[in-house]
Design a protein around this motif. Sequence first.
Motif, short mmCIF file in Angstrom:
data_model
loop_
_atom_site.label_atom_id
_atom_site.label_comp_id
_atom_site.label_asym_id
_atom_site.label_seq_id
_atom_site.Cartn_x
_atom_site.Cartn_y
_atom_site.Cartn_z
N ASP A 26 -78.37 22.19 -13.67
CA ASP A 26 -78.61 21.53 -12.38
C ASP A 26 -77.28 20.95 -11.89
OD1 ASP A 26 -79.35 19.93 -10.25
OD2 ASP A 26 -80.75 18.68 -11.39
N VAL A 27 -76.74 21.51 -10.81
CA VAL A 27 -75.41 21.10 -10.33
C VAL A 27 -75.45 19.92 -9.37
CG1 VAL A 27 -74.58 23.46 -10.60
CG2 VAL A 27 -75.34 22.68 -8.34
N HIS A 28 -76.64 19.47 -8.98
CA HIS A 28 -76.76 18.43 -7.94
C HIS A 28 -77.52 17.24 -8.54
CE1 HIS A 28 -77.82 17.62 -3.40
NE2 HIS A 28 -77.46 16.52 -4.04
N ALA A 29 -76.78 16.40 -9.26
CA ALA A 29 -77.40 15.28 -9.97
C ALA A 29 -76.50 14.05 -9.84
CB ALA A 29 -77.60 15.63 -11.44
N GLN A 92 -77.22 18.77 -16.80
CA GLN A 92 -76.94 18.27 -15.47
C GLN A 92 -75.43 18.13 -15.28
OE1 GLN A 92 -78.83 14.52 -14.51
NE2 GLN A 92 -80.68 15.50 -13.74
N VAL A 93 -74.98 18.47 -14.08
CA VAL A 93 -73.61 18.23 -13.67
C VAL A 93 -73.59 16.91 -12.92
CG1 VAL A 93 -71.62 19.12 -12.40
CG2 VAL A 93 -73.19 20.71 -13.54
N LEU A 94 -73.03 15.88 -13.53
CA LEU A 94 -73.09 14.52 -12.99
C LEU A 94 -72.00 14.31 -11.95
CD1 LEU A 94 -73.52 12.50 -16.32
CD2 LEU A 94 -75.32 13.46 -14.85
N SER A 95 -72.39 13.72 -10.82
CA SER A 95 -71.41 13.34 -9.79
C SER A 95 -71.85 12.05 -9.14
CB SER A 95 -71.26 14.45 -8.74
OG SER A 95 -72.50 14.71 -8.10
N ALA A 96 -70.88 11.24 -8.74
CA ALA A 96 -71.18 9.96 -8.10
C ALA A 96 -71.87 10.19 -6.76
CB ALA A 96 -69.90 9.16 -7.89
#
Length: 350
Positions: A26-29, A92-96
């Motif tokens: 999941d790239v949108h997390a 998951q790909v974590l982003s702020a």
Amino acid sequence: MTSSDARTIDSPRRPLAPLAGAAAIDVHAHIIVPEVYAVAAEHNIFCELPSDPGVTDEMRGKIKERAGLVLGRMSDLSERLAKMDAMGVDIQVLSASLVHQGLEWADAQTGLRLARTTNDWIAKAVAARPKRFIGLGTLPLHVPSLAVTELERCMRELKLAGVAISTTAGGLELGDPALQPFWEAAEALGAVIYIHPGGNRDRRFKRFHLWNSVGQAFEEAMAISSLMYDGVLERFPKLRICISHGGGYMPFYMGRIDRNYVEKANTRVNMKKPPIDYLRMLYFDSCVYERPVLQHLVDKVGADRVLLGSDYPVGEVKPVEFVTETQTLSDPQKQQIVKTNAASWLGLAN
């Protein structure tokens, strides 16, 4: 996931923990860092309560209650892991979250300090659960020289996969010449770039939460426009860029964009091929909420350019099923979107 799987190295990044090629990624997390949010909240759009005529104190109270729940979920890694398991998401790909703690308001040193704090938090989360998380850093992109420095730290020291940026950098469009050193560094370092709006604060989008329902997709279309028309994709063809929410409105109105390219010479000054060809150089996540929209996106850019995305914790609650139960997609296309495309985008070995 097995111990025999490994990550390839095509940049200064170190290999992550072993990953399976069959992992659902999941790239949108989104995440927030509580200490950063405490400083940044008042400057970002999420904390603004609606003042539309007819909005009651009770409505505003419920909005605040939901906001508290969302904020808690973005910073709680234990609950996140349980939710991932329930959704069938392996990684998951974590982003702020840039609508919560974007940094465009900050002076140079404050922006850098908060970005570094955020990136250290993300790197620590990844180190604690390297089989479940991959990290993307955040940057003070409105200060390009500091953004490049922090990008290098994210890649070389923190071993993150890349960075997440907004659709603008303060008053700069993404294709502004001032940002060319950033794009040059991103391509040279092999950094993936995830573009997600921080929220349009123009007064036209303030009513009825239009900044969220309409404004985000508008911002994504404008970001893609700048990448095309200002020549970023022409100058840096090896960039690996993913646009959130299926690219917003842009993939669904390319006929008019392509027509202008043919008819109006001024639209072609930084482009050597039709806009649709540049569109197909980008990646897009699958968080588009309606299956016919997902199918259209696949038809327009190809299944190999669409990545699984949930918009955790506020978006698609069953992101895997959203793709796998889209009956018009073939089984190989579903496999690509849920698993293999993100691995390719991130530079992971099967």
